[in-house]
Design a protein around this motif. Structure first.
Motif, PDB file in Angstrom:
ATOM      1  N   THR A 121       0.817  -1.212   0.000  1.00  0.00           N
ATOM      2  CA  THR A 121       0.000   0.000   0.000  1.00  0.00           C
ATOM      3  C   THR A 121       0.852   1.264   0.000  1.00  0.00           C
ATOM      4  N   ASN A 122       1.863   1.296   0.841  1.00  0.00           N
ATOM      5  CA  ASN A 122       2.721   2.483   0.896  1.00  0.00           C
ATOM      6  C   ASN A 122       3.775   2.487  -0.206  1.00  0.00           C
ATOM      7  N   ASP A 123       4.200   1.309  -0.651  1.00  0.00           N
ATOM      8  CA  ASP A 123       5.193   1.219  -1.723  1.00  0.00           C
ATOM      9  C   ASP A 123       4.701   1.908  -2.991  1.00  0.00           C
ATOM     10  N   VAL A 124       3.412   1.743  -3.290  1.00  0.00           N
ATOM     11  CA  VAL A 124       2.873   2.295  -4.537  1.00  0.00           C
ATOM     12  C   VAL A 124       2.212   3.650  -4.337  1.00  0.00           C
ATOM     13  N   GLY A 125       2.115   4.141  -3.109  1.00  0.00           N
ATOM     14  CA  GLY A 125       1.310   5.311  -2.818  1.00  0.00           C
ATOM     15  C   GLY A 125       2.049   6.623  -2.734  1.00  0.00           C
ATOM     16  N   VAL A 126       1.405   7.585  -2.049  1.00  0.00           N
ATOM     17  CA  VAL A 126       1.979   8.914  -1.894  1.00  0.00           C
ATOM     18  C   VAL A 126       3.276   8.810  -1.109  1.00  0.00           C
ATOM     19  N   GLY A 127       4.248   9.616  -1.513  1.00  0.00           N
ATOM     20  CA  GLY A 127       5.557   9.571  -0.875  1.00  0.00           C
ATOM     21  C   GLY A 127       6.430   8.452  -1.384  1.00  0.00           C
ATOM     22  N   ALA A 128       5.902   7.648  -2.311  1.00  0.00           N
ATOM     23  CA  ALA A 128       6.675   6.536  -2.873  1.00  0.00           C
ATOM     24  C   ALA A 128       6.483   6.523  -4.393  1.00  0.00           C
ATOM     25  N   LEU A 129       6.159   5.376  -4.982  1.00  0.00           N
ATOM     26  CA  LEU A 129       6.154   5.271  -6.435  1.00  0.00           C
ATOM     27  C   LEU A 129       5.182   6.232  -7.118  1.00  0.00           C
ATOM     28  N   LEU A 130       3.998   6.423  -6.558  1.00  0.00           N
ATOM     29  CA  LEU A 130       2.995   7.280  -7.204  1.00  0.00           C
ATOM     30  C   LEU A 130       3.477   8.700  -7.388  1.00  0.00           C
ATOM     31  N   THR A 131       4.182   9.215  -6.409  1.00  0.00           N
ATOM     32  CA  THR A 131       4.612  10.618  -6.443  1.00  0.00           C
ATOM     33  C   THR A 131       6.105  10.769  -6.694  1.00  0.00           C
ATOM     34  N   GLY A 132       6.724   9.737  -7.234  1.00  0.00           N
ATOM     35  CA  GLY A 132       8.144   9.828  -7.566  1.00  0.00           C
ATOM     36  C   GLY A 132       9.063   9.700  -6.386  1.00  0.00           C
ATOM     37  N   TYR A 176      -7.386   7.819  -3.322  1.00  0.00           N
ATOM     38  CA  TYR A 176      -7.011   7.613  -4.717  1.00  0.00           C
ATOM     39  C   TYR A 176      -8.204   7.584  -5.669  1.00  0.00           C
ATOM     40  N   ALA A 177      -9.372   7.968  -5.184  1.00  0.00           N
ATOM     41  CA  ALA A 177     -10.558   8.012  -6.031  1.00  0.00           C
ATOM     42  C   ALA A 177     -10.495   9.195  -6.992  1.00  0.00           C
ATOM     43  N   ALA A 178     -11.178   9.060  -8.115  1.00  0.00           N
ATOM     44  CA  ALA A 178     -11.185  10.139  -9.108  1.00  0.00           C
ATOM     45  C   ALA A 178     -11.848  11.396  -8.569  1.00  0.00           C
ATOM     46  N   ASP A 179     -12.780  11.244  -7.635  1.00  0.00           N
ATOM     47  CA  ASP A 179     -13.475  12.403  -7.057  1.00  0.00           C
ATOM     48  C   ASP A 179     -12.975  12.717  -5.650  1.00  0.00           C
ATOM     49  N   SER A 180     -11.720  12.426  -5.379  1.00  0.00           N
ATOM     50  CA  SER A 180     -11.142  12.653  -4.053  1.00  0.00           C
ATOM     51  C   SER A 180     -11.091  14.133  -3.710  1.00  0.00           C
ATOM     52  N   TYR A 181     -10.814  14.408  -2.449  1.00  0.00           N
ATOM     53  CA  TYR A 181     -10.726  15.773  -1.927  1.00  0.00           C
ATOM     54  C   TYR A 181      -9.450  15.912  -1.104  1.00  0.00           C
ATOM     55  N   PRO A 182      -8.989  17.117  -0.836  1.00  0.00           N
ATOM     56  CA  PRO A 182      -7.812  17.284   0.033  1.00  0.00           C
ATOM     57  C   PRO A 182      -8.095  16.682   1.408  1.00  0.00           C
ATOM     58  N   ASN A 183      -7.186  15.841   1.883  1.00  0.00           N
ATOM     59  CA  ASN A 183      -7.405  15.127   3.140  1.00  0.00           C
ATOM     60  C   ASN A 183      -6.095  15.041   3.908  1.00  0.00           C
ATOM     61  N   GLU A 184      -6.108  14.380   5.024  1.00  0.00           N
ATOM     62  CA  GLU A 184      -4.920  14.369   5.887  1.00  0.00           C
ATOM     63  C   GLU A 184      -3.711  13.699   5.237  1.00  0.00           C
ATOM     64  N   TYR A 185      -3.927  12.919   4.184  1.00  0.00           N
ATOM     65  CA  TYR A 185      -2.815  12.251   3.515  1.00  0.00           C
ATOM     66  C   TYR A 185      -2.260  13.046   2.341  1.00  0.00           C
ATOM     67  N   TRP A 186      -3.025  14.014   1.838  1.00  0.00           N
ATOM     68  CA  TRP A 186      -2.541  14.810   0.705  1.00  0.00           C
ATOM     69  C   TRP A 186      -3.429  16.050   0.534  1.00  0.00           C
ATOM     70  N   THR A 187      -2.813  17.215   0.683  1.00  0.00           N
ATOM     71  CA  THR A 187      -3.573  18.458   0.497  1.00  0.00           C
ATOM     72  C   THR A 187      -3.080  19.280  -0.688  1.00  0.00           C
TER      73      THR A 187
END
Length: 322
Positions: A121-132, A176-187
């Motif tokens: 989950t974290n390997d592919v997510g924010v702060g890792a592969l997804l965001t470079g 990671y939803a298409a209709d996501s909103y700014p939240n505690e994990y990414w603003t």
């Protein structure tokens, strides 16, 4: 680090007739110990589901002793995705071997012990592969290969019974939803549609790589019992048939979360945000606890599946590779 949990089952669950898993199950009464590795989905101290996390329930349902080593925020290796959290290879495995050596963890009989890993989950997510955030040249192939290597390392240490849990459909989390909103994990500003598409590719491709790499490894693990638990399909079934898994007092909800906090763009996440929080029995109406984590009710469902496997029952989400 020992958790002996005997939690009474007070909720009823409905499951489909087994159609997917293989029948090469563990023997009834064989498993006495459960040893867990992974991230916040499995960390029994972070309580990222807002309550009790699935390994505690699973150990209670199956009446086994729990030895938990998963840590919130973890990736497989910080040498691949550099995050300031206790990864599997740089922290969790050393902790396990250290506690085994000093007697904090007793010498467990291989035939009576089941080892699990739920990572990615974290390997592919924010702060890792997804965001470079991966190290230079690191790809999904590397993070998956790292997870597969966990099986080899544990096998060489004497472990023989394994459950390898694949990634859930992270694209269906609020984060990671298409209709996501700014939240505690990414603003910060982001293209939510792009994130949703890329995460779909990461989870589906990563899971197939996991399966193929495990299948290639298994012939070299003489005497091992290796199972591939299809978390992805289990979550797809919960998404498609929520009434069979959720039983709270609020309308059933598989798109929102019971602890939702909306931030302004670029707002520091140390602030509280505008939060909507379900309480009491209403929490069990939600598939998700917050924008990234499953709810406690979802964890109960996961736990029931893993407990059935430990009790030697066939399971539709489990494929035994050896």
């Amino acid at each position: 680090m020992i958790f002996s949990s005997f939690i009474p089952i007070t909720l009823s669950f409905c499951y489909h007739v087994a159609a997917k898993g293989s029948s090469n199950s563990l023997a009834p009464g064989q498993i006495k110990n459960l040893v867990t590795f992974g991230d916040s989905y499995t960390d029994v101290t972070a309580m990222a589901d807002g309550g009790t996390v699935w390994p505690v329930y699973a150990a209670g349902y199956a009446h086994v002793s729990l030895f938990p080593f998963a840590k919130a925020g973890a990736t497989c290796s910080n040498n691949l995705t550099d995050r300031p959290f206790p990864s599997v290879f740089e922290s969790q495995l050393p902790a396990y071997f250290s506690e085994l050596a000093n007697g904090t963890v007793p010498k467990l009989k291989p035939e009576e012990t089941l080892y699990t890993l739920w990572i990615g989950t974290n390997d592919v997510g924010v702060g890792a592969l997804l965001t470079g955030g991966g190290m230079k040249g690191v790809s999904l192939v590397d993070t998956v290969a790292c997870a597969i290597n966990w099986v080899k390392v544990m096998y060489e240490s004497g472990a023989r019974n394994f459950i390898f849990q694949n990634m859930i459909p992270l694209q269906n989390t609020v984060l990671y939803a298409a209709d996501s909103y700014p939240n505690e994990y990414w603003t910060a500003v982001r293209n939510t549609t792009d994130w949703n598409v890329v995460m779909t590719e990461f989870t589906q491709t990563g899971n197939k790589l996991q399966q193929l790499m495990l299948e290639a490894l298994v012939p070299s693990l003489k005497g091992a019992h290796v199972g591939f638990f299809d978390s992805y399909s289990l979550f797809e079934d919960m998404l498609a048939h929520p009434a069979e898994y959720l039983n709270g007092t609020a309308p059933l909800n598989v798109t929102g979360c019971s602890h939702s906090c909306v931030f302004q763009l670029n707002e520091p996440t140390s602030d509280t945000g505008a939060c909507t929080i379900a309480t009491g029995a209403a929490r069990d109406s939600f598939l998700w606890f917050d924008e990234l984590h499953p709810s406690e009710q979802t964890d109960r469902n996961i736990a029931r599946q893993i407990a059935d496997i430990m009790e030697g029952k066939d399971n539709r989400w489990m494929s035994w590779l050896s």
